[in-house]
Design a protein around this motif. Structure first.
Motif, PDB file in Angstrom:
ATOM      1  N   LYS A 248     -51.143  -9.897 -24.435  1.00  0.00           N
ATOM      2  CA  LYS A 248     -52.441  -9.257 -24.187  1.00  0.00           C
ATOM      3  C   LYS A 248     -52.773  -9.262 -22.696  1.00  0.00           C
ATOM      4  CE  LYS A 248     -55.625  -9.755 -27.294  1.00  0.00           C
ATOM      5  NZ  LYS A 248     -56.711 -10.289 -28.161  1.00  0.00           N
ATOM      6  N   GLU A 249     -52.527 -10.393 -22.033  1.00  0.00           N
ATOM      7  CA  GLU A 249     -52.793 -10.489 -20.588  1.00  0.00           C
ATOM      8  C   GLU A 249     -51.880  -9.569 -19.792  1.00  0.00           C
ATOM      9  OE1 GLU A 249     -52.502 -13.006 -22.653  1.00  0.00           O
ATOM     10  OE2 GLU A 249     -54.396 -14.125 -22.496  1.00  0.00           O
ATOM     11  N   ILE A 250     -50.619  -9.458 -20.229  1.00  0.00           N
ATOM     12  CA  ILE A 250     -49.673  -8.565 -19.554  1.00  0.00           C
ATOM     13  C   ILE A 250     -50.157  -7.116 -19.628  1.00  0.00           C
ATOM     14  CG2 ILE A 250     -47.347  -7.555 -19.715  1.00  0.00           C
ATOM     15  CD1 ILE A 250     -46.384 -10.370 -20.583  1.00  0.00           C
ATOM     16  N   LEU A 251     -50.610  -6.700 -20.814  1.00  0.00           N
ATOM     17  CA  LEU A 251     -51.117  -5.334 -20.977  1.00  0.00           C
ATOM     18  C   LEU A 251     -52.358  -5.101 -20.121  1.00  0.00           C
ATOM     19  CD1 LEU A 251     -50.680  -4.916 -24.839  1.00  0.00           C
ATOM     20  CD2 LEU A 251     -49.461  -3.645 -23.072  1.00  0.00           C
ATOM     21  N   GLN A 252     -53.269  -6.073 -20.122  1.00  0.00           N
ATOM     22  CA  GLN A 252     -54.492  -5.938 -19.327  1.00  0.00           C
ATOM     23  C   GLN A 252     -54.173  -5.857 -17.838  1.00  0.00           C
ATOM     24  OE1 GLN A 252     -56.697  -9.350 -20.689  1.00  0.00           O
ATOM     25  NE2 GLN A 252     -57.469  -8.316 -22.513  1.00  0.00           N
ATOM     26  N   ASN A 253     -53.241  -6.684 -17.384  1.00  0.00           N
ATOM     27  CA  ASN A 253     -52.857  -6.660 -15.971  1.00  0.00           C
ATOM     28  C   ASN A 253     -52.204  -5.336 -15.595  1.00  0.00           C
ATOM     29  OD1 ASN A 253     -53.828  -9.218 -15.361  1.00  0.00           O
ATOM     30  ND2 ASN A 253     -51.902 -10.238 -15.862  1.00  0.00           N
ATOM     31  N   GLY A 254     -51.419  -4.797 -16.511  1.00  0.00           N
ATOM     32  CA  GLY A 254     -50.807  -3.492 -16.257  1.00  0.00           C
ATOM     33  C   GLY A 254     -51.852  -2.413 -16.067  1.00  0.00           C
ATOM     34  N   ILE A 255     -52.872  -2.416 -16.913  1.00  0.00           N
ATOM     35  CA  ILE A 255     -53.941  -1.418 -16.821  1.00  0.00           C
ATOM     36  C   ILE A 255     -54.728  -1.594 -15.521  1.00  0.00           C
ATOM     37  CG2 ILE A 255     -56.086  -0.604 -17.903  1.00  0.00           C
ATOM     38  CD1 ILE A 255     -54.740  -1.458 -20.621  1.00  0.00           C
ATOM     39  N   LEU A 256     -54.979  -2.842 -15.131  1.00  0.00           N
ATOM     40  CA  LEU A 256     -55.684  -3.097 -13.871  1.00  0.00           C
ATOM     41  C   LEU A 256     -54.855  -2.628 -12.676  1.00  0.00           C
ATOM     42  CD1 LEU A 256     -57.165  -6.634 -14.635  1.00  0.00           C
ATOM     43  CD2 LEU A 256     -58.413  -4.462 -14.506  1.00  0.00           C
ATOM     44  N   ASN A 257     -53.533  -2.753 -12.761  1.00  0.00           N
ATOM     45  CA  ASN A 257     -52.667  -2.254 -11.695  1.00  0.00           C
ATOM     46  C   ASN A 257     -52.662  -0.729 -11.651  1.00  0.00           C
ATOM     47  OD1 ASN A 257     -51.774  -4.574 -10.393  1.00  0.00           O
ATOM     48  ND2 ASN A 257     -50.163  -4.948 -11.895  1.00  0.00           N
ATOM     49  N   ALA A 258     -52.817  -0.098 -12.813  1.00  0.00           N
ATOM     50  CA  ALA A 258     -52.936   1.364 -12.843  1.00  0.00           C
ATOM     51  C   ALA A 258     -54.218   1.797 -12.126  1.00  0.00           C
ATOM     52  CB  ALA A 258     -52.930   1.859 -14.285  1.00  0.00           C
ATOM     53  N   GLU A 259     -55.302   1.055 -12.356  1.00  0.00           N
ATOM     54  CA  GLU A 259     -56.562   1.363 -11.657  1.00  0.00           C
ATOM     55  C   GLU A 259     -56.396   1.190 -10.149  1.00  0.00           C
ATOM     56  OE1 GLU A 259     -61.222  -0.121 -11.570  1.00  0.00           O
ATOM     57  OE2 GLU A 259     -59.575  -1.557 -11.664  1.00  0.00           O
ATOM     58  N   LYS A 260     -55.716   0.115  -9.750  1.00  0.00           N
ATOM     59  CA  LYS A 260     -55.475  -0.129  -8.325  1.00  0.00           C
ATOM     60  C   LYS A 260     -54.711   1.017  -7.697  1.00  0.00           C
ATOM     61  CE  LYS A 260     -53.123  -3.420  -5.233  1.00  0.00           C
ATOM     62  NZ  LYS A 260     -52.220  -4.599  -5.198  1.00  0.00           N
ATOM     63  N   ARG A 261     -53.703   1.529  -8.425  1.00  0.00           N
ATOM     64  CA  ARG A 261     -52.906   2.648  -7.908  1.00  0.00           C
ATOM     65  C   ARG A 261     -53.749   3.914  -7.803  1.00  0.00           C
ATOM     66  NH1 ARG A 261     -50.090   4.733  -4.323  1.00  0.00           N
ATOM     67  NH2 ARG A 261     -48.731   6.448  -4.947  1.00  0.00           N
ATOM     68  N   ALA A 262     -54.644   4.111  -8.775  1.00  0.00           N
ATOM     69  CA  ALA A 262     -55.537   5.280  -8.728  1.00  0.00           C
ATOM     70  C   ALA A 262     -56.384   5.256  -7.461  1.00  0.00           C
ATOM     71  CB  ALA A 262     -56.422   5.318  -9.964  1.00  0.00           C
ATOM     72  N   LYS A 263     -56.874   4.072  -7.100  1.00  0.00           N
ATOM     73  CA  LYS A 263     -57.687   3.944  -5.890  1.00  0.00           C
ATOM     74  C   LYS A 263     -56.840   4.208  -4.634  1.00  0.00           C
ATOM     75  CE  LYS A 263     -60.943   0.597  -7.907  1.00  0.00           C
ATOM     76  NZ  LYS A 263     -62.065   1.555  -7.999  1.00  0.00           N
ATOM     77  N   GLU A 264     -55.572   3.812  -4.666  1.00  0.00           N
ATOM     78  CA  GLU A 264     -54.691   4.018  -3.519  1.00  0.00           C
ATOM     79  C   GLU A 264     -54.383   5.498  -3.285  1.00  0.00           C
ATOM     80  OE1 GLU A 264     -52.206  -0.234  -3.964  1.00  0.00           O
ATOM     81  OE2 GLU A 264     -51.291   1.683  -4.584  1.00  0.00           O
ATOM     82  N   LEU A 265     -54.413   6.287  -4.348  1.00  0.00           N
ATOM     83  CA  LEU A 265     -54.058   7.708  -4.240  1.00  0.00           C
ATOM     84  C   LEU A 265     -55.032   8.486  -3.356  1.00  0.00           C
ATOM     85  CD1 LEU A 265     -52.980   8.473  -7.911  1.00  0.00           C
ATOM     86  CD2 LEU A 265     -51.513   8.502  -5.891  1.00  0.00           C
ATOM     87  N   ASN A 266     -56.245   7.946  -3.194  1.00  0.00           N
ATOM     88  CA  ASN A 266     -57.230   8.646  -2.359  1.00  0.00           C
ATOM     89  C   ASN A 266     -56.839   8.590  -0.882  1.00  0.00           C
ATOM     90  OD1 ASN A 266     -59.822  10.104  -2.333  1.00  0.00           O
ATOM     91  ND2 ASN A 266     -60.535   8.365  -1.141  1.00  0.00           N
ATOM     92  N   GLY A 267     -55.961   7.649  -0.544  1.00  0.00           N
ATOM     93  CA  GLY A 267     -55.408   7.601   0.818  1.00  0.00           C
ATOM     94  C   GLY A 267     -56.277   6.935   1.832  1.00  0.00           C
TER      95      GLY A 267
END
Length: 267
Positions: A248-267
């Motif tokens: 469960k923690e692994i899945l949650q961390n993966g989703i949080l990393n997806a959010e982090k990447r979304a924020k990075e895409l703005n440049g």
């Protein structure tokens, strides 16, 4: 209404099909714009009455709404190669992950921007889209956008644009998480000696049935789990392994990393 879509990929074309299916737009009022010369023929066959253009040939866009459906990594290059001004009343709808409204406004020198995050089940009209808007966009304009988005499934308006990166990680990327779990279950079935097609059938129907139980039961998720996991039984053995390995923690961390990447895409 006239609609132009810059980026005639999977998402852009799925939006187009939904708009036409529900007769929200006439085929002749749809303008599909692509960078890929090799796609022109196929798109023309799918949308015979619509206008199809190469991006490099654009001198202007005659549309009330312009949907930007390019990959977020390609947005800056796309913006730099738009050599004309948008009309004052034209609306821009971005379905790019991560690219914030302010950046779109500055890059395109245009203020009327709505930002949305759909997901791949829009291909079947079963998607969900979170969206938000710049200041200065009227209620009626937003309702027109929502009507279009709802043709692809459901939509939810968010006052806070910052939440859209979370929506991107949760529902935008979400289908891939389910496919990942389904794939693991199917492969476990094969390891146990079940034929691959039969394993797929068991897993897919199980996922479908579980979804309907979630949607129709008054019980919460923990109660639904306990309904299946009798003490000392098979489900409990599986859940014990999941918990010991912190799935469960692994899945949650993966989703949080997806959010982090979304924020990075703005440049």
């Amino acid at each position: 209404m006239k609609i132009a879509i810059i980026g005639a990929g999977n998402m852009g074309l799925s939006f187009s099909k939904s708009f036409l299916k529900y007769e929200l737009i006439k085929p002749e009022n749809l303008h599909l714009i692509t960078r890929n010369q090799s796609k022109i023929q196929k798109i023309s066959e799918e949308f015979p009455k619509s206008k199809i253009s190469l991006f490099e040939n654009l001198n202007t866009i005659d549309a009330d709404l312009i949907i930007i459906a390019v990959k977020p990594q390609d947005f800056q290059k796309t913006a730099e190669n738009i050599h004309f001004s948008f009309n004052e009343n034209q609306m821009i709808l971005s379905i790019m992950a991560g690219i914030k409204i302010e950046k779109i406004q500055k890059s395109l020198n245009h203020s009327l921007v709505v930002r949305a995050m759909p997901n791949s089940p829009t291909l079947l009209g079963m998607g969900i889209t979170g969206y938000t808007s710049a200041e200065g966009i009227s209620f009626n304009q937003l309702m027109n956008i929502e009507r279009l988005l709802n043709s692809t499934g459901r939509s939810v308006y968010l006052e806070n644009e910052e939440l859209l990166d979370g929506v991107t990680a949760l529902s935008g990327s979400g289908p891939a998480y389910f496919y990942y779990i389904v794939d693991a279950m199917i492969k476990a079935g094969i390891q146990m000696g079940i034929d691959e097609n039969l394993s797929k059938l068991f897993v897919k129907q199980t996922m479908l049935g579980a979804y309907h139980l979630i949607n129709n039961s008054e019980k919460n998720l923990e109660e639904l789990i306990q309904d299946v996991a009798s003490k000392g039984g098979t489900t409990e053995a599986a859940l014990k392994t999941f918990n010991e390995n912190q799935l469960k923690e692994i899945l949650q961390n993966g989703i949080l990393n997806a959010e982090k990447r979304a924020k990075e895409l703005n440049g």
